[in-house]
Motif scaffolding. Structure first.
Motif, short mmCIF file in Angstrom:
data_model
loop_
_atom_site.label_atom_id
_atom_site.label_comp_id
_atom_site.label_asym_id
_atom_site.label_seq_id
_atom_site.Cartn_x
_atom_site.Cartn_y
_atom_site.Cartn_z
N CYS A 53 0.83 -1.21 0.00
CA CYS A 53 0.00 0.00 0.00
C CYS A 53 0.86 1.25 0.00
O CYS A 53 2.00 1.25 0.46
CB CYS A 53 -0.91 0.02 1.22
N ALA A 163 -2.82 -1.43 -3.11
CA ALA A 163 -3.90 -0.54 -2.71
C ALA A 163 -3.37 0.86 -2.47
O ALA A 163 -2.29 1.03 -1.90
CB ALA A 163 -4.60 -1.07 -1.46
N GLN A 165 -4.00 3.67 -0.21
CA GLN A 165 -4.71 3.94 1.05
C GLN A 165 -3.70 4.32 2.12
O GLN A 165 -2.51 4.04 2.00
CB GLN A 165 -5.51 2.72 1.50
N THR A 170 -4.91 0.42 6.14
CA THR A 170 -4.14 -0.82 6.00
C THR A 170 -4.15 -1.63 7.28
O THR A 170 -4.38 -2.85 7.27
CB THR A 170 -2.70 -0.49 5.57
#
Length: 271
Positions: A53, A163, A165, A170
């Motif tokens: 992430c 991702a 984010q 997370t």
């Protein structure tokens, strides 16, 4: 130990610290990285699955495009690494094209070009989200073909989820068997060494404190966490419940080579 080098230049990248870092990561079924950066840890760790992430959509978009397009992406990116494109005029033209583009693949290709041609390989945006790093004036920017191919191979050999984010989201997705490695923007090692604002919005004391709290909460849920940061009194205080490993590293981000002094770095291991 034979290590795989990332294809991106990255401020604070962990490639040179892997010999210290990898032995500190506990065993598990999935490695979770809230701040994946250049992916040096992902490339060299040995987990069956990964959740990678970052808040930078261009970084995650590059990784997803590379996974999807593979060799076609590498060929398209290589075409930009020419003497004609290694001038300030060409750089400014391609930087403007990147900032104006809404096409995911075009942005990914240009992001790699900018990373290798911009000053110190920095990734920095202004308050309006415009990439604004100046031209790096390198004699012949290296095209990382072998490193790109190794990244593709690694993505295809294991279960990888990307991702866009923040770290709070997370940590909310952690599950039994996970191991977290966090490489956040560091607290300053000195009054002139603050690199926490490249993405805009910054990563200040409130975020540093929240990250430490998330690590402690994860451990209570049975998920071990390892965090990197500068070894200063502030981080010692934030990570008081962790086992601390401290060592010297050489800073490579300074524009003045004579000022690339050694600093103290720590690994906080929450078990």
């Amino acid at each position: 130990m034979s290590l795989t080098r990332p294809f991106l230049k990255w401020a604070g990248g962990k490639y040179r610290l892997l010999d210290r870092l990898l032995p500190s990561l506990p065993a598990g079924s999935r490695l979770v990285e809230p701040f994946v950066g250049s992916g040096a840890v992902f490339l060299n760790a040995a987990y069956p699955a990964y959740l990678l992430c970052d808040l930078n959509p261009d970084l995650i978009g590059l990784y997803e495009t590379l996974r999807r397009e593979g060799e076609r992406f590498i060929k398209r990116a290589r075409a930009l690494f020419t003497p004609e494109n290694n001038t300030r005029e060409a750089f400014l033209r391609l930087r403007a094209a990147f900032n104006a583009s809404t096409d995911a693949e075009e942005r990914a290709v240009l992001f790699l070009y900018l990373n290798r041609h911009a000053y110190n390989g920095l990734v920095r945006y202004n308050a309006r989200g415009v990439y604004n790093v100046p031209f790096g004036r390198y004699k012949a920017p290296y095209f990382p073909a072998a490193e790109l191919t190794a990244f593709v191979r690694k993505m295809r050999d294991c279960d990888v989820t990307f991702a866009v984010q923040d770290f709070r989201r997370t940590f909310s997705l952690l599950r039994p068997g996970d191991v977290v490695y966090g490489d956040p923007p560091y607290v300053p090692a000195s009054s002139t060494a603050n690199f926490t604002t490249y993405m805009g919005g910054g990563f200040g004391m409130a975020e540093q404190r929240e990250l430490a709290q998330e690590a402690e909460a994860a451990v209570r849920r049975g998920v071990p966490v390892v965090l990197s940061n500068h070894d200063v009194p502030l981080t010692r205080d934030l990570y008081a419940s962790a086992r601390i490993e401290s060592f010297s590293v050489r800073r490579f981000i300074s524009c003045n080579g004579a000022q690339r002094d050694e600093v103290r770095e720590l690994l906080a291991v929450f078990l």
